[in-house]
Design a protein around this motif. Structure first.
Motif, PDB file in Angstrom:
ATOM      1  N   HIS A  51     -21.997  -8.565  -9.540  1.00  0.00           N
ATOM      2  CA  HIS A  51     -21.986  -8.178  -8.128  1.00  0.00           C
ATOM      3  C   HIS A  51     -22.487  -6.729  -8.051  1.00  0.00           C
ATOM      4  CE1 HIS A  51     -19.820 -11.819  -7.331  1.00  0.00           C
ATOM      5  NE2 HIS A  51     -18.836 -11.470  -8.138  1.00  0.00           N
ATOM      6  N   THR A  53     -22.309  -3.611  -6.832  1.00  0.00           N
ATOM      7  CA  THR A  53     -21.377  -2.774  -6.068  1.00  0.00           C
ATOM      8  C   THR A  53     -21.388  -1.352  -6.651  1.00  0.00           C
ATOM      9  OG1 THR A  53     -19.584  -3.206  -7.621  1.00  0.00           O
ATOM     10  CG2 THR A  53     -19.847  -4.774  -5.812  1.00  0.00           C
ATOM     11  N   GLU A  55     -19.036  -0.009  -8.220  1.00  0.00           N
ATOM     12  CA  GLU A  55     -18.390  -0.043  -9.535  1.00  0.00           C
ATOM     13  C   GLU A  55     -19.385  -0.538 -10.583  1.00  0.00           C
ATOM     14  OE1 GLU A  55     -17.065  -1.468  -6.734  1.00  0.00           O
ATOM     15  OE2 GLU A  55     -15.697   0.188  -6.338  1.00  0.00           O
ATOM     16  N   THR A  56     -20.150  -1.560 -10.223  1.00  0.00           N
ATOM     17  CA  THR A  56     -21.166  -2.066 -11.143  1.00  0.00           C
ATOM     18  C   THR A  56     -22.205  -0.988 -11.423  1.00  0.00           C
ATOM     19  OG1 THR A  56     -20.816  -4.327 -10.433  1.00  0.00           O
ATOM     20  CG2 THR A  56     -22.961  -3.839 -11.412  1.00  0.00           C
ATOM     21  N   ASP A 125     -21.501 -12.579 -14.638  1.00  0.00           N
ATOM     22  CA  ASP A 125     -20.292 -12.789 -13.853  1.00  0.00           C
ATOM     23  C   ASP A 125     -20.459 -14.162 -13.197  1.00  0.00           C
ATOM     24  OD1 ASP A 125     -18.259 -12.855 -11.962  1.00  0.00           O
ATOM     25  OD2 ASP A 125     -18.372 -10.713 -11.559  1.00  0.00           O
ATOM     26  N   ASN A 340     -13.975 -11.463  -0.436  1.00  0.00           N
ATOM     27  CA  ASN A 340     -13.673 -10.066  -0.787  1.00  0.00           C
ATOM     28  C   ASN A 340     -14.945  -9.251  -1.001  1.00  0.00           C
ATOM     29  OD1 ASN A 340     -14.257 -11.499  -3.120  1.00  0.00           O
ATOM     30  ND2 ASN A 340     -12.977 -10.209  -4.411  1.00  0.00           N
ATOM     31  N   LEU A 341     -16.023  -9.921  -1.414  1.00  0.00           N
ATOM     32  CA  LEU A 341     -17.285  -9.199  -1.621  1.00  0.00           C
ATOM     33  C   LEU A 341     -18.228  -9.389  -0.445  1.00  0.00           C
ATOM     34  CD1 LEU A 341     -17.138  -9.990  -5.279  1.00  0.00           C
ATOM     35  CD2 LEU A 341     -17.999  -7.762  -4.574  1.00  0.00           C
ATOM     36  N   GLU A 345     -15.610  -4.781   0.174  1.00  0.00           N
ATOM     37  CA  GLU A 345     -16.414  -4.124  -0.867  1.00  0.00           C
ATOM     38  C   GLU A 345     -16.030  -4.554  -2.268  1.00  0.00           C
ATOM     39  OE1 GLU A 345     -16.925   0.244   0.074  1.00  0.00           O
ATOM     40  OE2 GLU A 345     -15.690  -0.398   1.743  1.00  0.00           O
ATOM     41  N   GLY A 346     -15.331  -5.704  -2.391  1.00  0.00           N
ATOM     42  CA  GLY A 346     -14.903  -6.145  -3.714  1.00  0.00           C
ATOM     43  C   GLY A 346     -13.674  -5.377  -4.160  1.00  0.00           C
ATOM     44  N   HIS A 347     -13.323  -5.537  -5.421  1.00  0.00           N
ATOM     45  CA  HIS A 347     -12.114  -4.884  -5.916  1.00  0.00           C
ATOM     46  C   HIS A 347     -12.305  -3.366  -5.930  1.00  0.00           C
ATOM     47  CE1 HIS A 347     -11.556  -8.874  -7.063  1.00  0.00           C
ATOM     48  NE2 HIS A 347     -11.539  -8.790  -8.378  1.00  0.00           N
ATOM     49  N   MET A 352     -11.595  -2.043 -11.393  1.00  0.00           N
ATOM     50  CA  MET A 352     -12.883  -2.325 -12.041  1.00  0.00           C
ATOM     51  C   MET A 352     -13.099  -1.375 -13.214  1.00  0.00           C
ATOM     52  SD  MET A 352     -13.727  -4.951 -10.467  1.00  0.00           S
ATOM     53  CE  MET A 352     -15.185  -5.295 -11.439  1.00  0.00           C
ATOM     54  N   PHE A 356     -14.657  -3.028 -16.401  1.00  0.00           N
ATOM     55  CA  PHE A 356     -15.978  -2.588 -16.860  1.00  0.00           C
ATOM     56  C   PHE A 356     -15.889  -1.742 -18.132  1.00  0.00           C
ATOM     57  CE2 PHE A 356     -18.207  -3.399 -12.528  1.00  0.00           C
ATOM     58  CZ  PHE A 356     -18.237  -4.747 -12.830  1.00  0.00           C
TER      59      PHE A 356
HETATM   60  N1  ADE Z   1     -15.859  -8.378  -8.650  1.00  0.00           N
HETATM   61  C1  ADE Z   1     -14.876  -8.175  -7.768  1.00  0.00           C
HETATM   62  N2  ADE Z   1     -14.926  -6.942  -7.252  1.00  0.00           N
HETATM   63  C2  ADE Z   1     -15.981  -6.326  -7.822  1.00  0.00           C
HETATM   64  C3  ADE Z   1     -16.533  -5.029  -7.708  1.00  0.00           C
HETATM   65  N3  ADE Z   1     -16.018  -4.120  -6.897  1.00  0.00           N
HETATM   66  N4  ADE Z   1     -17.620  -4.764  -8.450  1.00  0.00           N
HETATM   67  C4  ADE Z   1     -18.137  -5.704  -9.268  1.00  0.00           C
HETATM   68  N5  ADE Z   1     -17.654  -6.928  -9.430  1.00  0.00           N
HETATM   69  C5  ADE Z   1     -16.573  -7.240  -8.715  1.00  0.00           C
END
Ligand code: ADE
Length: 418
Positions: A51, A53, A55-56, A125, A340-341, A345-347, A352, A356
């Motif tokens: 995803h 994001t 965090e990624t 993922d 949630n995504l 904005e996802g977790h 993360m 990660f």
């Molecule tokens: N999966 C769930 N939340 C995420 C995030 N914030 N970034 C990447 N993968 C996710």
């Protein structure tokens, strides 16, 4: 450098948001500093399908700092943050192929774009990259030394491939690390799913009947957080042990046909198909909200719902109204994709950080050890899992006890009884 993002003009906004997330990712930050010095991934081409994001982005920057040539595509058509994709492509020079709302063809074209880099490592993922490699691009397996997989659904797919003897290279199941699923799946999915449903609908949870389908780690998290906001939570399960656990956790447990007529908000998190289907839609109340937070958009039988509906219209962003022949209106969120995504904005970055950190350290582990591994799914080495927990605790300023020598001796002896 090639990339495909929505609008490079969004890069400045993406940069700021990537920095914001980094503040909550101290473990990944430490790994990045070590990677910058030691370059453990030097010479490795890494194809990441995650995803896209903030965090990624921090993970991709870390892998690049470690010496990898990273190319990134989305692991879901609706989860990309376009500002982040723009920043990655232009500010951080990471070839990124991801556009929020891309159609199925574009989604798969982007996976192929990333695979065109002829990777040594894959990072998935949901196992879509591995799927494409095994179905359409088998030749690539020659250069791939190993991979990592982020999520429950992906690990299930990979284990099925390994059991059939078709998996072509070793893969580490990052999802199975304790520092991943106990936190990301539970607290991450718990918070971000409620966040997505609330952002999409602005419905009050207090007093609402909230039906959670599936009581795995993700379902546990959503049930816990929905209850925390005052919802009256119902859990639907097929596994007797989990159903018992949900009962003793204090939830109402019942089959979906019993929950369907009383639920106000539904959320599926089972990893299975057709969890909400025609027989349930026929029972739901006027105004019921239907959402999914499982990896694939197969948990709600949307085709059936749309076919049965006499009218379908978009009433808010991420909210589709389906009017049933008897006049009841059912509301589907985010096209049945991970809410949630899709709508949030996802977790949050803080969980993360651990997921990660596992990805980064398992990529390094693959580079060091893949040659000696079989074509199987491997667990995250315990040392990596424990080290991440130690680093996270330290970053949170939390100290813990140590065993005394007498306790170590006691634990290692079998002769000391009553
Ligand atoms: N999966 C769930 N939340 C995420 C995030 N914030 N970034 C990447 N993968 C996710």
């Amino acid at each position: 450098m090639s990339y495909d993002v929505k609008d490079t003009g969004l890069a400045a906004k993406g940069e700021l948001r990537i920095e914001w997330a980094e503040m909550e990712m101290p473990v990944l930050h430490q790994i990045r500093e070590r990677f910058s010095r030691e370059k453990p991934l030097a010479g490795m081409r890494l194809a990441a399908c995650l995803h896209v994001t903030t965090e990624t982005a921090n993970l991709a920057i870390t892998l690049k700092a470690g010496g990898a040539d990273v190319a990134l595509c989305a692991s879901n058509p609706l989860s990309t943050q376009d500002d982040v994709a723009a920043a990655l492509a232009t500010t951080y020079d990471i070839p990124t192929y991801a556009i929020k709302g891309e159609d199925r063809d574009t989604y798969y074209r982007h996976i192929h774009d990333v695979l065109d880099t002829k990777p040594h490592l894959t990072m998935d993922d949901g196992a879509d990259t591995v799927g494409v490699i095994h179905e359409e691009r088998k030749d690539l397996a020659e250069t791939i030394i190993g991979g990592t997989e982020e999520t429950t659904t992906g690990v299930i797919r990979l284990r099925a491939m390994a059991a059939d003897g078709v998996l072509m290279y070793p893969i580490v199941a990052v999802n199975d690390a304790a520092t991943k699923h106990l936190f990301d799946n539970r607290y991450g999915t718990g918070q971000s799913t409620v966040d997505g449903i609330v952002r999409a609908t602005n419905r009050l949870l207090a007093g609402a009947r909230f039906v959670v389908a599936g009581y795995g780690w993700c379902g546990r998290g959503v049930a816990m957080r929905a209850r925390g906001m005052g919802a009256r939570v119902i859990v639907c399960e097929i596994d007797p042990i989990r159903a018992l656990e949900a009962t003793m956790d204090g939830y109402d447990v019942m089959p979906m046909p019993d929950a369907a007529p009383i639920g106000d908000i539904f959320c599926t998190l089972t990893g299975n198909t057709q969890v909400l289907r025609s027989e349930h839609f026929g029972l739901m109340k006027d105004g019921a909200i239907i959402s999914n937070s499982g990896h694939f958009n197969v948990e709600i039988d949307l085709e059936d719902l749309r076919r049965t509906a006499t009218a379908v219209r978009q009433v808010r962003e991420f909210v589709e109204e389906c009017t049933m022949p008897d006049g009841r209106r059912l509301y589907v969120l985010g096209d049945g994709r991970l809410i949630n995504l899709a709508a949030a904005e996802g977790h949050p970055a803080s969980v993360m950080d651990m997921s990660f950190a596992n990805q980064a350290l398992c990529s390094e582990y693959m580079v060091r050890t893949a040659k000696g591994l079989d074509r199987k799914v491997y667990s995250v080495p315990d040392e990596i899992d424990r080290e991440i927990a130690r680093l996270k605790l330290a970053a949170m300023g939390i100290r813990i006890d140590e065993l005394t020598p007498a306790q170590v001796k006691y634990l290692n002896s079998w002769s000391e009884g009553t």
